[in-house]
Design a protein around this motif. Sequence first.
Motif, PDB file in Angstrom:
ATOM      1  N   PRO A   8       0.813  -1.222   0.000  1.00  0.00           N
ATOM      2  CA  PRO A   8       0.000   0.000   0.000  1.00  0.00           C
ATOM      3  C   PRO A   8       0.847   1.272   0.000  1.00  0.00           C
ATOM      4  O   PRO A   8       0.297   2.377  -0.029  1.00  0.00           O
ATOM      5  CB  PRO A   8      -0.792  -0.122   1.298  1.00  0.00           C
ATOM      6  CG  PRO A   8       0.113  -0.894   2.194  1.00  0.00           C
ATOM      7  CD  PRO A   8       0.876  -1.846   1.319  1.00  0.00           C
ATOM      8  N   ILE A   9       2.167   1.141   0.089  1.00  0.00           N
ATOM      9  CA  ILE A   9       3.039   2.315   0.067  1.00  0.00           C
ATOM     10  C   ILE A   9       3.979   2.215  -1.123  1.00  0.00           C
ATOM     11  O   ILE A   9       4.193   1.145  -1.697  1.00  0.00           O
ATOM     12  CB  ILE A   9       3.846   2.439   1.383  1.00  0.00           C
ATOM     13  CG1 ILE A   9       4.773   1.236   1.567  1.00  0.00           C
ATOM     14  CG2 ILE A   9       2.916   2.577   2.568  1.00  0.00           C
ATOM     15  CD1 ILE A   9       5.658   1.325   2.778  1.00  0.00           C
ATOM     16  N   LEU A  10       4.572   3.335  -1.475  1.00  0.00           N
ATOM     17  CA  LEU A  10       5.469   3.380  -2.620  1.00  0.00           C
ATOM     18  C   LEU A  10       6.804   2.730  -2.275  1.00  0.00           C
ATOM     19  O   LEU A  10       7.420   3.055  -1.267  1.00  0.00           O
ATOM     20  CB  LEU A  10       5.696   4.834  -3.044  1.00  0.00           C
ATOM     21  CG  LEU A  10       6.641   5.045  -4.243  1.00  0.00           C
ATOM     22  CD1 LEU A  10       6.084   4.377  -5.494  1.00  0.00           C
ATOM     23  CD2 LEU A  10       6.854   6.532  -4.490  1.00  0.00           C
ATOM     24  N   LEU A  11       7.236   1.821  -3.122  1.00  0.00           N
ATOM     25  CA  LEU A  11       8.514   1.146  -2.935  1.00  0.00           C
ATOM     26  C   LEU A  11       9.542   1.735  -3.894  1.00  0.00           C
ATOM     27  O   LEU A  11       9.302   1.807  -5.098  1.00  0.00           O
ATOM     28  CB  LEU A  11       8.379  -0.359  -3.202  1.00  0.00           C
ATOM     29  CG  LEU A  11       7.372  -1.115  -2.337  1.00  0.00           C
ATOM     30  CD1 LEU A  11       7.291  -2.570  -2.773  1.00  0.00           C
ATOM     31  CD2 LEU A  11       7.754  -1.021  -0.876  1.00  0.00           C
ATOM     32  N   VAL A  12      10.665   2.154  -3.357  1.00  0.00           N
ATOM     33  CA  VAL A  12      11.749   2.705  -4.168  1.00  0.00           C
ATOM     34  C   VAL A  12      12.791   1.604  -4.341  1.00  0.00           C
ATOM     35  O   VAL A  12      13.456   1.218  -3.374  1.00  0.00           O
ATOM     36  CB  VAL A  12      12.380   3.939  -3.495  1.00  0.00           C
ATOM     37  CG1 VAL A  12      13.463   4.531  -4.389  1.00  0.00           C
ATOM     38  CG2 VAL A  12      11.309   4.976  -3.172  1.00  0.00           C
ATOM     39  N   ARG A  13      12.927   1.095  -5.534  1.00  0.00           N
ATOM     40  CA  ARG A  13      13.850  -0.017  -5.784  1.00  0.00           C
ATOM     41  C   ARG A  13      15.251   0.543  -6.030  1.00  0.00           C
ATOM     42  O   ARG A  13      15.481   1.294  -6.979  1.00  0.00           O
ATOM     43  CB  ARG A  13      13.386  -0.838  -6.989  1.00  0.00           C
ATOM     44  CG  ARG A  13      14.176  -2.130  -7.186  1.00  0.00           C
ATOM     45  CD  ARG A  13      13.627  -2.897  -8.383  1.00  0.00           C
ATOM     46  NE  ARG A  13      12.295  -3.389  -8.113  1.00  0.00           N
ATOM     47  CZ  ARG A  13      12.037  -4.544  -7.510  1.00  0.00           C
ATOM     48  NH1 ARG A  13      13.036  -5.302  -7.104  1.00  0.00           N
ATOM     49  NH2 ARG A  13      10.801  -4.945  -7.305  1.00  0.00           N
ATOM     50  N   LEU A  14      16.201   0.146  -5.157  1.00  0.00           N
ATOM     51  CA  LEU A  14      17.571   0.606  -5.295  1.00  0.00           C
ATOM     52  C   LEU A  14      18.329  -0.239  -6.319  1.00  0.00           C
ATOM     53  O   LEU A  14      17.916  -1.340  -6.669  1.00  0.00           O
ATOM     54  CB  LEU A  14      18.282   0.553  -3.937  1.00  0.00           C
ATOM     55  CG  LEU A  14      17.656   1.410  -2.824  1.00  0.00           C
ATOM     56  CD1 LEU A  14      18.448   1.271  -1.540  1.00  0.00           C
ATOM     57  CD2 LEU A  14      17.585   2.877  -3.246  1.00  0.00           C
ATOM     58  N   THR A  15      19.464   0.297  -6.773  1.00  0.00           N
ATOM     59  CA  THR A  15      20.208  -0.333  -7.868  1.00  0.00           C
ATOM     60  C   THR A  15      21.482  -1.021  -7.419  1.00  0.00           C
ATOM     61  O   THR A  15      22.115  -1.718  -8.200  1.00  0.00           O
ATOM     62  CB  THR A  15      20.591   0.728  -8.914  1.00  0.00           C
ATOM     63  OG1 THR A  15      21.500   1.673  -8.303  1.00  0.00           O
ATOM     64  CG2 THR A  15      19.357   1.448  -9.424  1.00  0.00           C
ATOM     65  N   ARG A  16      21.881  -0.807  -6.151  1.00  0.00           N
ATOM     66  CA  ARG A  16      23.158  -1.279  -5.586  1.00  0.00           C
ATOM     67  C   ARG A  16      24.355  -0.498  -6.132  1.00  0.00           C
ATOM     68  O   ARG A  16      25.496  -0.842  -5.862  1.00  0.00           O
ATOM     69  CB  ARG A  16      23.357  -2.788  -5.815  1.00  0.00           C
ATOM     70  CG  ARG A  16      22.307  -3.639  -5.131  1.00  0.00           C
ATOM     71  CD  ARG A  16      22.664  -5.112  -5.170  1.00  0.00           C
ATOM     72  NE  ARG A  16      21.589  -5.927  -4.626  1.00  0.00           N
ATOM     73  CZ  ARG A  16      21.401  -6.192  -3.339  1.00  0.00           C
ATOM     74  NH1 ARG A  16      22.255  -5.692  -2.456  1.00  0.00           N
ATOM     75  NH2 ARG A  16      20.400  -6.940  -2.930  1.00  0.00           N
TER      76      ARG A  16
END
Length: 498
Positions: A339-347
């Motif tokens: 239900p919340i925004l997920l910020v996908r990191l790149t490493r």
Amino acid sequence: MAGTISNCDTKGREEQTVVADLDGAVLVSGDFSSFQYFFLVAVEAGSFLRGAFLLLLYPLVCFLRRFVSVSSAVQTMIFVSTAGVKLRDIELAAKAVLPKFYASDVREDAWRVLGSCRRRILVSAYPTVMVLPFARDLLATDAVVGTEIEVDRRTGRATGLVKSPGVAVGELKTLAAERALDGELADLGIGVTESDYSFTGICKENYLVHSDTCATVVQPHHLNKSIIFHDGRLVNRPTPMNALMVYLWLPLGFILALLRVHLFSFLPISLVLPIYRLFGVNIIVRGTPPPPPSLNSPGSMFVCNHRTLLDAVIIHVALQRRISTVTYSLGRVSELLSPILLVRLTRDRATDKKLISTFLDNGDLIICPEGTTSRGRVLLRFSPLFAELSDRVVPVAVECRQSMFYGNTARGWKSMDVYFFFMNPRVQYEVSFLDGLAKEQTCMGGASAIDVANHVQRIIGAKLGFECTMLTRRDKYMALSGNDGKVQATVSSTKMPL
């Protein structure tokens, strides 16, 4: 004639050899003591369906034990719990799941004697593959001998049968111990029943442990090592009654989990807390969070320890405002349900710093610097990446209580973690907002990123009463995969300087 274990003098045995019967002598014995370990293998290395089959056959196991032989009862449990299961999966369950339950069953009187000797040999009717990691790491034994299971060389799967000469009970325990001693005579022998007189007879001194389900047990942290990393779905000891309760609850629990998970999507955030309480989910909020971001004030970075995949969602509910969180990897199912925004990191450090800074300029952000969920009363090392990005760091301590199923695992389908967590009859999450860092405690105020990360870790650890360790996410997965290298799954939880 064998004496009782309470009469054994442990002085001057630092260079001696002891041979002990694991089942009943070292571990507390009972009518269902062996069932619970085989059930754990059936469920964790196999499936809940295999565990259900073993539970259905439990009356037959009891009949065989009482009216036929102990050997036939053990063979039946070995077959049901291991037939067709990959040996590697059995080894992983023995490494990551069983030690926690074995450790809470070690008899105090037996450990007093066992721990006083330098060379320790255990003999067990259980398959050695099931007990070796526990015996090696927590009891510091030199060898475990006993029952060996057959494995198909072509497939690497257990056949469910045992190798000759069979299940190590009675005289076969003596033969196994003699092979381990290689012709030598042990200084001490510890058995549990009349049938073990021949087993203890190959030792200079013989002692018997009286079978007692209420025997005093050792506190797990008093063993050779303390367990930090463990895995598995089941919270409680799976006695036949507890296992039956799990299966009776599963259908209703799964329906309840579906409602708890998906109800969130249809409710305004202001109604989540009271409605969740009606469904047995109690979210306790302590402390005062900072005000929401405004035109003149950037967002806050909420830094919390990581208990389950729901940490960020629960903090979102506690704050009663929109918030985002970062993740390195997450299944598509979890991403769609979130239900919340997920910020996908790149490493990539530079790219990730820029990405996080952008989100902080526009709102609040949650970061779990442990990098992975952890159990027990420990905190893994905090990554210092977050410390370089904001002067509005707010530590948040989260703790959850689960009564039947763990909502975090290292193996298996991670997308099911949330459902297993919400399948617990009652769920409690406690969120404590701590004081934000002063300017001089941040990187903008001159502190190093590592000092900031360590300081936040100490604050959260002190609030929860947890130990702070230097163990990392990589240490956890290496330990639970059995590929430890220099890192053990039972690394001591002694407080370390940060």
